[in-house]
Design an enzyme around this catalytic site. Structure first.
Site, PDB file in Angstrom:
ATOM      1  N   LYS A  35     -45.924 -15.102 -16.450  1.00  0.00           N
ATOM      2  CA  LYS A  35     -45.162 -15.827 -17.465  1.00  0.00           C
ATOM      3  C   LYS A  35     -43.666 -15.660 -17.233  1.00  0.00           C
ATOM      4  O   LYS A  35     -43.230 -14.841 -16.409  1.00  0.00           O
ATOM      5  CB  LYS A  35     -45.551 -15.336 -18.857  1.00  0.00           C
ATOM      6  CG  LYS A  35     -45.225 -13.876 -19.123  1.00  0.00           C
ATOM      7  CD  LYS A  35     -45.655 -13.461 -20.524  1.00  0.00           C
ATOM      8  CE  LYS A  35     -45.310 -11.985 -20.781  1.00  0.00           C
ATOM      9  NZ  LYS A  35     -45.634 -11.571 -22.154  1.00  0.00           N
ATOM     10  N   ARG A 130     -49.084  -9.586 -33.922  1.00  0.00           N
ATOM     11  CA  ARG A 130     -48.190 -10.533 -33.248  1.00  0.00           C
ATOM     12  C   ARG A 130     -48.938 -11.833 -32.966  1.00  0.00           C
ATOM     13  O   ARG A 130     -48.587 -12.877 -33.502  1.00  0.00           O
ATOM     14  CB  ARG A 130     -47.646  -9.903 -31.965  1.00  0.00           C
ATOM     15  CG  ARG A 130     -46.522 -10.682 -31.327  1.00  0.00           C
ATOM     16  CD  ARG A 130     -46.005 -10.005 -30.072  1.00  0.00           C
ATOM     17  NE  ARG A 130     -47.005  -9.940 -29.009  1.00  0.00           N
ATOM     18  CZ  ARG A 130     -46.721  -9.628 -27.744  1.00  0.00           C
ATOM     19  NH1 ARG A 130     -45.481  -9.331 -27.404  1.00  0.00           N
ATOM     20  NH2 ARG A 130     -47.671  -9.593 -26.830  1.00  0.00           N
ATOM     21  N   TYR A 244     -10.948  -6.667 -20.878  1.00  0.00           N
ATOM     22  CA  TYR A 244     -10.788  -7.034 -22.280  1.00  0.00           C
ATOM     23  C   TYR A 244     -10.845  -5.803 -23.186  1.00  0.00           C
ATOM     24  O   TYR A 244     -11.640  -4.886 -22.986  1.00  0.00           O
ATOM     25  CB  TYR A 244     -11.903  -7.986 -22.715  1.00  0.00           C
ATOM     26  CG  TYR A 244     -11.760  -9.397 -22.195  1.00  0.00           C
ATOM     27  CD1 TYR A 244     -10.662 -10.188 -22.535  1.00  0.00           C
ATOM     28  CD2 TYR A 244     -12.741  -9.943 -21.379  1.00  0.00           C
ATOM     29  CE1 TYR A 244     -10.537 -11.482 -22.071  1.00  0.00           C
ATOM     30  CE2 TYR A 244     -12.638 -11.244 -20.906  1.00  0.00           C
ATOM     31  CZ  TYR A 244     -11.536 -12.011 -21.257  1.00  0.00           C
ATOM     32  OH  TYR A 244     -11.428 -13.298 -20.797  1.00  0.00           O
ATOM     33  N   MET A 292     -17.647 -12.699 -18.821  1.00  0.00           N
ATOM     34  CA  MET A 292     -18.604 -13.758 -18.529  1.00  0.00           C
ATOM     35  C   MET A 292     -18.955 -13.850 -17.048  1.00  0.00           C
ATOM     36  O   MET A 292     -20.125 -14.002 -16.685  1.00  0.00           O
ATOM     37  CB  MET A 292     -18.071 -15.111 -19.006  1.00  0.00           C
ATOM     38  CG  MET A 292     -19.056 -16.254 -18.787  1.00  0.00           C
ATOM     39  SD  MET A 292     -18.456 -17.855 -19.329  1.00  0.00           S
ATOM     40  CE  MET A 292     -18.488 -17.637 -21.114  1.00  0.00           C
TER      41      MET A 292
END
Length: 348
Positions: A35, A130, A244, A292
């Site tokens: 998956k 679930r 940053y 990013m």
């Protein structure tokens, strides 16, 4: 090259499957869970490599994934779908021969009405809360379902990566109560369940993360290498900051490498000031925030500025990286971004 190189060793995936197959009880079929695009590594290529070494049952999360795997492996193998028969999936299930693992009375009714002659399985909830039918629902439809000859009854362990957790025995007991004597094949164990021992194996095991080199299968062969290019190096004086938010301050005059990868590529922001990249066997700390497209790495101690640094390699695997990010290897693999240049070793 301005992007990282992600190398995926398909032969290692095959070796991991063979090892888990040997750990499964002798009469048990060992399937494969592919998956999420083969845990982010290319489901079509992974499935073909596993087909070549003997896998005949594959498990996917949804019908769309199942169609992609069917196109990759042809018609000779079974493809089971964990999400069952969802509304709108009838054409995919019927057209591509996908076996839905029905999770509810609603799904059972949908499947029997839309595809009355198509194969199916049943997923039972043994305590994870679930997916799957709870005992009361299963009791209500058991006779109807069994009269249609389901291919398999399955459940899923919540705590299989912790062998001492009492939940494992509770779920095993519940699964036996719900499924024994029903005549269909049974499956409870994924990777962790295989390692718990033969009483959890039943008729079919369905390893996932262990195929891709992750815990709890500690003997797994590494599958992934991620090498990242250094774009630029710069001298940073003691007391200056990097990145940053000024989150890292140089305690000495330092040489900092700016590396081409960031959270857009699956380098999680939680790795800021925590991860370690490798220059060969030399660890180099990630300093400052992950942005990013870039990370910054302290290479002051190296005797040369490298062209690349490795985020995942033989010295630092997916689980070491996951520990630094306070997550699990699954998330590391499935977060790997689309901008990497992907290279495959071994069978395709």
């Amino acid at each position: 090259m301005g992007t990282g190189n992600l190398t995926i060793d398909l032969d290692a995936v095959a070796r991991n499957w063979k090892a888990l197959d040997r750990l499964s009880a002798p009469s048990v079929e060992t399937a494969a869970t592919v998956k999420a695009d083969g845990y982010g590594l290319g489901g079509d290529k992974v499935a073909r490599a596993l087909l070549d070494v003997g896998v005949r049952s594959f498990f996917v999360a949804n019908a769309s994934e199942g169609t992609a795997i069917r196109k990759a492996i042809g018609d000779a193998s079974r493809i089971f779908c964990y999400s069952g028969h969802m509304a709108g999936d009838t054409d995919l299930i019927g057209g591509f021969g996908i076996v839905p693992l029905l999770n509810s009375v609603e799904q059972l009714d949908r499947h029997f009405e839309a595809l009355p002659n198509m194969s199916f399985g049943i997923q039972l909830d043994t305590g994870m809360n679930r997916l799957g039918m709870e005992p009361e629902d299963w009791s209500a439809v058991r006779n109807t379902a069994l009269s249609r000859n389901p291919q398999i009854l399955i459940s899923h362990l919540a705590c299989a990566d912790d062998a001492k957790n009492a939940m494992n025995e509770r779920q095993l007991k519940r699964f036996r109560e719900m499924a024994y004597g029903e005549g269909a094949r049974l499956s409870l164990a994924a990777t962790g369940g295989i390692l718990l021992g033969p009483e959890f194996h039943f008729d079919l095991t369905r390893p996932g993360i262990g195929l891709y080199g992750g815990l709890p299968f500690r003997d797994a062969c590494p599958v992934v290498t991620l090498s990242l290019p250094v774009i630029q190096t710069r001298r940073v004086r003691a007391g200056e900051t990097v990145g940053y938010g000024n989150s890292w301050t140089a305690k000495r005059d330092s040489l900092i490498a700016t590396v081409a990868a960031g959270y857009a590529d699956g380098v999680l922001r939680s790795l800021s000031n925590r991860a370690t990249l490798m220059a060969g066997g030399s660890p180099c700390p990630l300093v400052g925030r992950v942005s990013m497209d870039l990370v910054t790495v302290d290479i002051t101690h190296l005797d040369h500025a490298p062209e690349t640094l490795d985020l995942i390699c033989e010295y630092r695997g997916i689980d070491e990286l996951a520990a630094a990010a306070d997550t699990i290897g699954y998330e590391i693999l499935t977060s790997l971004g689309a901008r990497y240049t992907r290279s495959y070793r071994g069978a395709k």
